[in-house]
Design an enzyme around this catalytic site. Structure first.
Site, PDB file in Angstrom:
ATOM      1  N   LYS A  11       1.031  -1.128   0.097  1.00 31.06           N
ATOM      2  CA  LYS A  11       0.085  -0.074  -0.026  1.00 31.06           C
ATOM      3  C   LYS A  11       0.944   1.180   0.045  1.00 31.06           C
ATOM      4  O   LYS A  11       2.082   1.104   0.596  1.00 31.06           O
ATOM      5  CB  LYS A  11      -0.947   0.058   1.294  1.00 31.06           C
ATOM      6  CG  LYS A  11      -0.172   0.050   2.602  1.00 31.06           C
ATOM      7  CD  LYS A  11      -0.021   1.493   3.034  1.00 31.06           C
ATOM      8  CE  LYS A  11       0.875   1.448   4.272  1.00 31.06           C
ATOM      9  NZ  LYS A  11       1.724   2.440   4.661  1.00 31.06           N
ATOM     10  N   PRO A  99       9.669  -3.874  -1.016  1.00 28.78           N
ATOM     11  CA  PRO A  99      10.860  -3.460  -0.240  1.00 28.78           C
ATOM     12  C   PRO A  99      10.610  -3.403   1.044  1.00 28.78           C
ATOM     13  O   PRO A  99       9.509  -3.247   1.522  1.00 28.78           O
ATOM     14  CB  PRO A  99      11.074  -1.973  -0.669  1.00 28.78           C
ATOM     15  CG  PRO A  99      10.773  -2.099  -2.258  1.00 28.78           C
ATOM     16  CD  PRO A  99       9.359  -2.876  -2.210  1.00 28.78           C
ATOM     17  N   ALA A 101      10.611  -2.693   5.177  1.00 24.89           N
ATOM     18  CA  ALA A 101      10.770  -1.252   6.292  1.00 24.89           C
ATOM     19  C   ALA A 101      10.724  -0.139   5.139  1.00 24.89           C
ATOM     20  O   ALA A 101      11.367   0.626   5.392  1.00 24.89           O
ATOM     21  CB  ALA A 101      11.940  -1.513   7.061  1.00 24.89           C
ATOM     22  N   ALA A 102       9.686  -0.202   4.459  1.00 30.46           N
ATOM     23  CA  ALA A 102       9.787   0.910   3.424  1.00 30.46           C
ATOM     24  C   ALA A 102       8.761   1.860   3.454  1.00 30.46           C
ATOM     25  O   ALA A 102       8.458   2.883   2.672  1.00 30.46           O
ATOM     26  CB  ALA A 102       9.932   0.302   1.981  1.00 30.46           C
ATOM     27  N   LEU A 104       5.570   0.619   3.192  1.00 30.30           N
ATOM     28  CA  LEU A 104       4.576   0.025   2.126  1.00 30.30           C
ATOM     29  C   LEU A 104       3.673  -1.192   2.681  1.00 30.30           C
ATOM     30  O   LEU A 104       3.199  -1.808   1.963  1.00 30.30           O
ATOM     31  CB  LEU A 104       5.561  -0.423   0.865  1.00 30.30           C
ATOM     32  CG  LEU A 104       6.303   0.635   0.169  1.00 30.30           C
ATOM     33  CD1 LEU A 104       7.096   0.020  -0.817  1.00 30.30           C
ATOM     34  CD2 LEU A 104       5.259   1.685  -0.491  1.00 30.30           C
ATOM     35  N   GLY A 106       4.559  -4.287   3.933  1.00 30.54           N
ATOM     36  CA  GLY A 106       5.190  -5.293   3.551  1.00 30.54           C
ATOM     37  C   GLY A 106       4.801  -6.484   4.514  1.00 30.54           C
ATOM     38  O   GLY A 106       4.277  -7.467   4.147  1.00 30.54           O
ATOM     39  N   GLY A 107       5.098  -6.395   5.969  1.00 31.70           N
ATOM     40  CA  GLY A 107       4.930  -7.347   6.716  1.00 31.70           C
ATOM     41  C   GLY A 107       3.200  -7.605   7.044  1.00 31.70           C
ATOM     42  O   GLY A 107       2.752  -8.568   7.116  1.00 31.70           O
ATOM     43  N   SER A 108       2.799  -6.370   7.062  1.00 27.91           N
ATOM     44  CA  SER A 108       1.283  -6.462   7.226  1.00 27.91           C
ATOM     45  C   SER A 108       0.403  -7.088   6.342  1.00 27.91           C
ATOM     46  O   SER A 108      -0.391  -7.975   6.643  1.00 27.91           O
ATOM     47  CB  SER A 108       0.669  -4.980   7.460  1.00 27.91           C
ATOM     48  OG  SER A 108       1.430  -4.254   8.429  1.00 27.91           O
ATOM     49  N   THR A 109       0.814  -7.062   4.914  1.00 23.14           N
ATOM     50  CA  THR A 109       0.303  -7.850   3.879  1.00 23.14           C
ATOM     51  C   THR A 109       0.299  -9.198   3.855  1.00 23.14           C
ATOM     52  O   THR A 109      -0.391 -10.023   3.511  1.00 23.14           O
ATOM     53  CB  THR A 109       0.492  -7.101   2.524  1.00 23.14           C
ATOM     54  OG1 THR A 109      -0.381  -7.509   1.615  1.00 23.14           O
ATOM     55  CG2 THR A 109       1.701  -7.310   2.061  1.00 23.14           C
ATOM     56  N   ASP A 141      -2.240  -1.951  10.212  1.00 24.48           N
ATOM     57  CA  ASP A 141      -2.655  -1.815   8.744  1.00 24.48           C
ATOM     58  C   ASP A 141      -3.191  -3.409   8.124  1.00 24.48           C
ATOM     59  O   ASP A 141      -3.262  -3.306   7.052  1.00 24.48           O
ATOM     60  CB  ASP A 141      -1.041  -1.731   7.750  1.00 24.48           C
ATOM     61  CG  ASP A 141      -0.583  -0.296   7.915  1.00 24.48           C
ATOM     62  OD1 ASP A 141      -1.480   0.574   8.118  1.00 24.48           O
ATOM     63  OD2 ASP A 141       0.451  -0.030   7.725  1.00 24.48           O
TER      64      ASP A 141
HETATM   65  P1  ATP Z   1       4.235  -0.291   7.775  1.00 28.15           P
HETATM   66  O1  ATP Z   1       4.193   0.389   6.384  1.00 28.15           O
HETATM   67  O2  ATP Z   1       3.409  -1.227   7.820  1.00 28.15           O
HETATM   68  O3  ATP Z   1       4.685   0.422   8.716  1.00 28.15           O
HETATM   69  P2  ATP Z   1       6.797  -1.157   6.543  1.00 28.15           P
HETATM   70  O4  ATP Z   1       6.478  -1.588   5.002  1.00 28.15           O
HETATM   71  O5  ATP Z   1       7.341   0.219   6.814  1.00 28.15           O
HETATM   72  O6  ATP Z   1       5.693  -1.378   7.178  1.00 28.15           O
HETATM   73  P3  ATP Z   1       7.751  -3.872   6.912  1.00 28.15           P
HETATM   74  O7  ATP Z   1       8.120  -4.178   5.306  1.00 28.15           O
HETATM   75  O8  ATP Z   1       6.673  -4.338   7.250  1.00 28.15           O
HETATM   76  O9  ATP Z   1       7.847  -2.103   7.060  1.00 28.15           O
HETATM   77  O10 ATP Z   1       9.088  -4.137   7.984  1.00 28.15           O
HETATM   78  C1  ATP Z   1       9.178  -3.606   8.782  1.00 28.15           C
HETATM   79  C2  ATP Z   1      10.035  -4.543   9.915  1.00 28.15           C
HETATM   80  O11 ATP Z   1       9.325  -5.875  10.131  1.00 28.15           O
HETATM   81  C3  ATP Z   1      11.349  -5.120   9.160  1.00 28.15           C
HETATM   82  O12 ATP Z   1      12.242  -4.592   9.547  1.00 28.15           O
HETATM   83  C4  ATP Z   1      11.340  -6.762   9.308  1.00 28.15           C
HETATM   84  O13 ATP Z   1      12.458  -7.102  10.132  1.00 28.15           O
HETATM   85  C5  ATP Z   1      10.132  -7.122   9.978  1.00 28.15           C
HETATM   86  N1  ATP Z   1       9.195  -8.008   9.537  1.00 28.15           N
HETATM   87  C6  ATP Z   1       8.455  -8.897  10.031  1.00 28.15           C
HETATM   88  N2  ATP Z   1       7.911  -9.744   9.313  1.00 28.15           N
HETATM   89  C7  ATP Z   1       8.191  -9.324   7.971  1.00 28.15           C
HETATM   90  C8  ATP Z   1       7.499  -9.561   6.937  1.00 28.15           C
HETATM   91  N3  ATP Z   1       6.696 -10.649   6.662  1.00 28.15           N
HETATM   92  N4  ATP Z   1       7.882  -8.755   5.855  1.00 28.15           N
HETATM   93  C9  ATP Z   1       8.679  -7.809   6.012  1.00 28.15           C
HETATM   94  N5  ATP Z   1       9.292  -7.414   7.100  1.00 28.15           N
HETATM   95  C10 ATP Z   1       8.842  -8.153   8.200  1.00 28.15           C
END
Ligand code: ATP
Length: 313
Positions: A11, A99, A101-102, A104, A106-109, A141
């Protein structure tokens, strides 16, 4: 043995306003969340034994119990012990294209995909709102990621109202591969620096949230006024992330100067995005940005806005 392949989209935040602190330690937010076509692919495969195993194509991502997808599986086991006893655990394989910790989600989806996948494998018959209520326990998210689309999110991000659909628009995402921003750091720093601006009067907060649907950006989205949408993008977290990460500030300025409908940082960053009317416009801006910044660490991706959340292939 049963197996499902799920597409788990990322997202971007078209709008992010921090309203105030909540008693539970989170912030009261007002956001417009938007799914994009950039997505991870998850294979969820039942194997009949009593555990969960997780692998991920990106070595940056933890594969232990701190992985949000793994935590989603554990939550399902806790909530549906009988189904777990009958059907057993699963192998979760994440092909990571979003990517990390971006900003976007990534973990939530990934967590959202595991909830949807186990609902199918364990034949639970849970509805989308029921899955979203489970998702709330994993992260703000996650409920959005389940159904996706273009959505107004309030509360800590879990109260969702879908608005319109913007899937004719394209977006360029710019992210320095070596840069990661912690979401917790961004919100804590915002609190330290800007909590004096929080709205303290409960009635004012209620009124602000109840009037959200007359906000100019939401109006522009419902009228599909692409130029206005681009002009009205907003993210309060830019006030703390950009001064700390000069590279991101510079990237944002360059993308904005090159063109497109509008440029903004997504979530807690460091991804910066530019909305575009067409794929051709996005390609042109990407090429110009590449000429302006000669840095192999900078990843530039083009994708489309999307109206879907987790999809079963
Ligand atoms: P948001 O936009 O929800 O704040 P984000 O995109 O900034 O999330 P993520 O990609 O979800 O960040 O990653 C944040 C941290 O979560 C990473 O540093 C990683 O160590 C941890 N993490 C745990 N599970 C996952 C996963 N399935 N995919 C990516 N990162 C994960």
């Amino acid at each position: 043995m049963q197996s499902y392949t799920l597409i788990a989209p990322a997202k971007i935040n078209l709008y992010l306003e921090i309203i105030r602190d909540r008693p539970d330690g989170y912030h009261e937010l007002l956001m417009i969340l938007q799914s994009i076509d950039l997505a991870d692919r998850l294979e969820i495969c039942s194997h009949g034994t009593q555990d969960f195993r997780l692998t991920c194509s990106n070595p940056q991502v933890p594969t232990n119990e701190t992985n949000l997808a793994y935590r989603a599986a554990q939550l399902m086991k806790l909530e549906f012990g009988e189904a777990f006893a009958n059907y057993g655990g699963v192998d979760i394989t994440i092909d990571k294209r979003i990517p990390v910790a971006a900003g976007l989600a990534g973990g939530s989806t990934n967590a959202a995909a595991v909830l949807v996948g186990l609902n199918l494998i364990w034949e639970l018959g849970l509805t989308i709102p029921e899955l979203q209520r489970l998702g709330e326990k994993l992260g703000s998210d996650v409920p959005f990621c389940i159904a996706g689309g273009t959505v107004v999110a309030t509360g800590r991000g879990e109260k969702l109202v879908p608005i319109g659909d913007l899937n004719s628009l394209w977006v360029i995402l710019g992210k320095y591969k070596s840069l990661a921003v912690s979401t917790a750091w961004a919100y804590q720093t915002y609190r330290q620096q800007f909590s004096h601006e929080y709205i303290s009067d409960h009635a004012v907060v209620t009124s602000r949230i109840s009037k959200v649907h007359s906000d100019p950006l939401i109006q522009a989205i419902s009228h599909k006024d692409n130029h206005k949408i681009g002009q009205l993008l907003h993210n309060d977290l830019e006030k703390v992330v950009l001064p700390e990460y000069s590279q991101v500030m510079k990237l944002r300025a360059i993308l904005e100067q090159i063109g497109g409908l509008g440029t903004m940082m997504s979530g807690s960053g460091p991804t910066v995005f530019t909305l575009c009317q067409s794929q051709q416009e996005a390609e042109n801006i990407k090429n110009k940005a590449r000429q302006a910044i000669f840095d192999p660490d900078l990843e530039l991706l083009i994708t489309k806005l999307s109206s879907t959340g987790i999809q079963v292939v």
